[in-house]
Write a protein that holds these residues in place. Structure first.
Motif, PDB file in Angstrom:
ATOM      1  N   ARG A  48      29.059   5.335   2.774  1.00  0.00           N
ATOM      2  CA  ARG A  48      29.094   6.732   3.217  1.00  0.00           C
ATOM      3  C   ARG A  48      30.445   6.998   3.869  1.00  0.00           C
ATOM      4  N   LEU A  49      31.159   7.991   3.346  1.00  0.00           N
ATOM      5  CA  LEU A  49      32.459   8.357   3.875  1.00  0.00           C
ATOM      6  C   LEU A  49      32.447   9.826   4.292  1.00  0.00           C
ATOM      7  N   LYS A  50      33.072  10.116   5.411  1.00  0.00           N
ATOM      8  CA  LYS A  50      33.257  11.502   5.824  1.00  0.00           C
ATOM      9  C   LYS A  50      34.725  11.840   5.585  1.00  0.00           C
ATOM     10  N   VAL A  51      34.960  12.591   4.515  1.00  0.00           N
ATOM     11  CA  VAL A  51      36.328  12.871   4.092  1.00  0.00           C
ATOM     12  C   VAL A  51      36.615  14.361   4.255  1.00  0.00           C
ATOM     13  N   ASN A  52      37.626  14.653   5.043  1.00  0.00           N
ATOM     14  CA  ASN A  52      38.035  16.044   5.285  1.00  0.00           C
ATOM     15  C   ASN A  52      36.861  16.910   5.743  1.00  0.00           C
ATOM     16  N   GLY A  53      36.021  16.321   6.592  1.00  0.00           N
ATOM     17  CA  GLY A  53      34.905  17.054   7.166  1.00  0.00           C
ATOM     18  C   GLY A  53      33.652  17.107   6.326  1.00  0.00           C
ATOM     19  N   LYS A  54      33.682  16.500   5.142  1.00  0.00           N
ATOM     20  CA  LYS A  54      32.519  16.539   4.253  1.00  0.00           C
ATOM     21  C   LYS A  54      31.996  15.122   4.018  1.00  0.00           C
ATOM     22  N   ARG A  55      30.669  14.949   4.097  1.00  0.00           N
ATOM     23  CA  ARG A  55      30.071  13.632   3.899  1.00  0.00           C
ATOM     24  C   ARG A  55      29.884  13.345   2.412  1.00  0.00           C
ATOM     25  N   HIS A  56      30.212  12.104   2.037  1.00  0.00           N
ATOM     26  CA  HIS A  56      30.043  11.674   0.642  1.00  0.00           C
ATOM     27  C   HIS A  56      29.279  10.357   0.635  1.00  0.00           C
ATOM     28  N   ASP A  57      28.190  10.322  -0.116  1.00  0.00           N
ATOM     29  CA  ASP A  57      27.424   9.091  -0.303  1.00  0.00           C
ATOM     30  C   ASP A  57      27.732   8.554  -1.691  1.00  0.00           C
TER      31      ASP A  57
END
Length: 212
Positions: A48-57
């Motif tokens: 799980r990464l939070k990239v530029n304010g958006k969470r990505h699973d």
């Protein structure tokens, strides 16, 4: 019973001939080819990464670098792949407030981390102050290294501000005192093959408030 020198020579020659014949016979036999092993899928793990304010699973090959996760899986191609060996700085991103070379870091190492790429700093309609300063001072030429340069420059000024006493940090109008030499030293991990170093330092100094 002793053996004459002639007998020794004869036995020696005979042994050589026999060994040579045996080797020739072995090489004449075609090698047996082993059946190819069935291809196996590389191991994958969730991240799980939070990239530029958006969470990505994501579910990624364990060998995937953070750089490739950003470019190939999240399609954030502003972060560039330069040397892929951590020597040029083109892939610099900001992770939890610190700049890193994303080509040297596995994506799985950053599970839960907050990541900022060049796309997250500003937009064409609303540039980050550092982006605007790079435009103002011509801090780029071919532009390939520019995303990494800007991400690193933003983090450098944050690093310098972190050295300011806490009572001063509270006043957002106070800019850190910084010299051109220090800026160049801190940015030495980011290579500009076009040679725009002076302009980059000017842009950073402008944002730092040390230029008129």
């Amino acid at each position: 019973m002793t053996t004459s020198r002639d007998d020794d020579s004869l036995l020696s020659r005979r042994g050589v001939l026999i060994a040579g014949a045996a080797g020739a016979a072995l090489t004449a036999v075609p090698p047996v080819e082993a059946a190819p092993l069935p291809a196996s899928n590389p191991p994958q793990l969730p991240v799980r990464l939070k990239v530029n304010g958006k969470r990505h699973d994501l579910r990624l090959d364990t060998r995937t670098t953070l750089l490739d996760a950003l470019r190939e899986h999240l399609h954030l191609t502003g972060t560039k792949k330069g040397c892929d060996h951590g020597q040029c700085g083109a892939c610099t991103v900001i992770v939890n407030g610190q700049r890193i070379n994303s080509c040297l870091s596995l994506a799985l190492q950053h599970n839960g981390d907050t990541i900022t790429t060049i796309e997250g700093l500003g937009t064409p309609d609303k540039l980050h102050p550092m982006q605007a300063a790079f435009v103002k001072h011509d801090g780029y030429q071919c532009g390939y290294c520019t995303p990494g340069q800007i991400c690193s420059a933003v983090a450098v000024l944050d690093e310098i501000r972190a050295g300011v006493p806490s009572h001063v940090q509270a006043d957002i109008t106070v800019k850190p005192a910084v010299t051109n030499a220090e800026l160049r030293e801190r940015m030495s991990g980011n290579i500009c093959r076009c040679g725009a170093y002076s302009n980059i330092a000017d842009a950073m100094a402008d944002v730092a408030g040390t230029r008129a």
